[in-house]
Design a protein around this motif. Structure first.
Motif, short mmCIF file in Angstrom:
data_model
loop_
_atom_site.label_atom_id
_atom_site.label_comp_id
_atom_site.label_asym_id
_atom_site.label_seq_id
_atom_site.Cartn_x
_atom_site.Cartn_y
_atom_site.Cartn_z
N MET A 1 0.84 -1.18 0.00
CA MET A 1 0.00 0.00 0.00
C MET A 1 0.89 1.25 0.00
O MET A 1 1.84 1.34 0.76
CB MET A 1 -0.89 -0.04 1.24
N THR A 2 0.59 2.20 -0.86
CA THR A 2 1.37 3.42 -0.98
C THR A 2 0.85 4.48 -0.03
O THR A 2 -0.36 4.72 0.04
CB THR A 2 1.31 3.94 -2.43
N ALA A 3 1.76 5.10 0.69
CA ALA A 3 1.38 6.18 1.60
C ALA A 3 0.97 7.41 0.80
O ALA A 3 1.54 7.70 -0.25
CB ALA A 3 2.54 6.52 2.53
N VAL A 4 0.00 8.12 1.29
CA VAL A 4 -0.45 9.34 0.64
C VAL A 4 0.46 10.48 1.07
O VAL A 4 0.73 10.67 2.25
CB VAL A 4 -1.93 9.65 1.02
N SER A 5 0.97 11.21 0.09
CA SER A 5 1.87 12.32 0.38
C SER A 5 1.09 13.52 0.91
O SER A 5 0.01 13.84 0.40
CB SER A 5 2.61 12.73 -0.89
N PRO A 6 1.63 14.19 1.92
CA PRO A 6 0.97 15.41 2.41
C PRO A 6 1.22 16.61 1.48
O PRO A 6 0.64 17.67 1.67
CB PRO A 6 1.62 15.64 3.77
N TYR A 7 2.08 16.43 0.47
CA TYR A 7 2.45 17.51 -0.43
C TYR A 7 1.55 17.53 -1.66
O TYR A 7 1.13 16.49 -2.15
CB TYR A 7 3.90 17.36 -0.87
N THR A 8 1.29 18.75 -2.14
CA THR A 8 0.54 18.91 -3.39
C THR A 8 1.40 19.72 -4.36
O THR A 8 2.36 20.39 -3.96
CB THR A 8 -0.80 19.62 -3.16
#
Length: 138
Positions: A1-8
């Motif tokens: 499972m890939t972690a969701v990045s807090p960066y946009t």
């Protein structure tokens, strides 16, 4: 499972104040507000990386739009370095280069220190000994 990045990512030219802050905080040379106000609108492409509402990284492509392009202003705030944001910025820039830059164009950049390792991952190569980068600092 890939972690969701807090960066946009935002494809937009940074404000003058943001541009000046990121350059200096990332260890690049300072630019005056007058220079930034004149230069930033001439960007061919610009990308910003944000954490919430704070811009923590940026990069631009400048040039004549047909024959010559230069990757410039790759900067990430020190607290956010080492998190893949330079690669994220370069992926956006490479997408622009692949879709908008003519095949006969010359795309260049100046790599400061170990940044050359990042750029090499995207296909940039040293030009020496055939040619060398030169600069006139004012």
């Amino acid at each position: 499972m890939t972690a969701v990045s807090p960066y946009t990512t935002r494809l937009a030219i940074p404000s003058i104040a943001t541009y000046q802050h990121l350059r200096v905080a990332a260890g690049l040379s300072a630019k005056t507000a007058e220079a930034a106000a004149k230069g930033l609108p001439n960007s061919l492409f610009a990308v910003q990386v944000l954490l919430g509402d704070e811009v923590v990284g940026m990069g631009r492509v400048i040039g004549d739009g047909g024959c010559f392009f230069q990757v410039a202003d790759i900067a990430v705030l020190p607290a956010h370095q080492g998190k893949g944001l330079g690669k994220r910025i370069m992926r956006e820039i490479m997408q622009f280069i692949e879709t908008e830059v003519p095949p006969s164009a010359y795309v260049s950049l100046i790599a400061d220190g170990q940044a050359q390792d990042l750029y090499a991952q995207f296909g940039f190569k040293h030009t020496a000994p055939a040619s060398v980068g030169m600069a006139l600092k004012r």
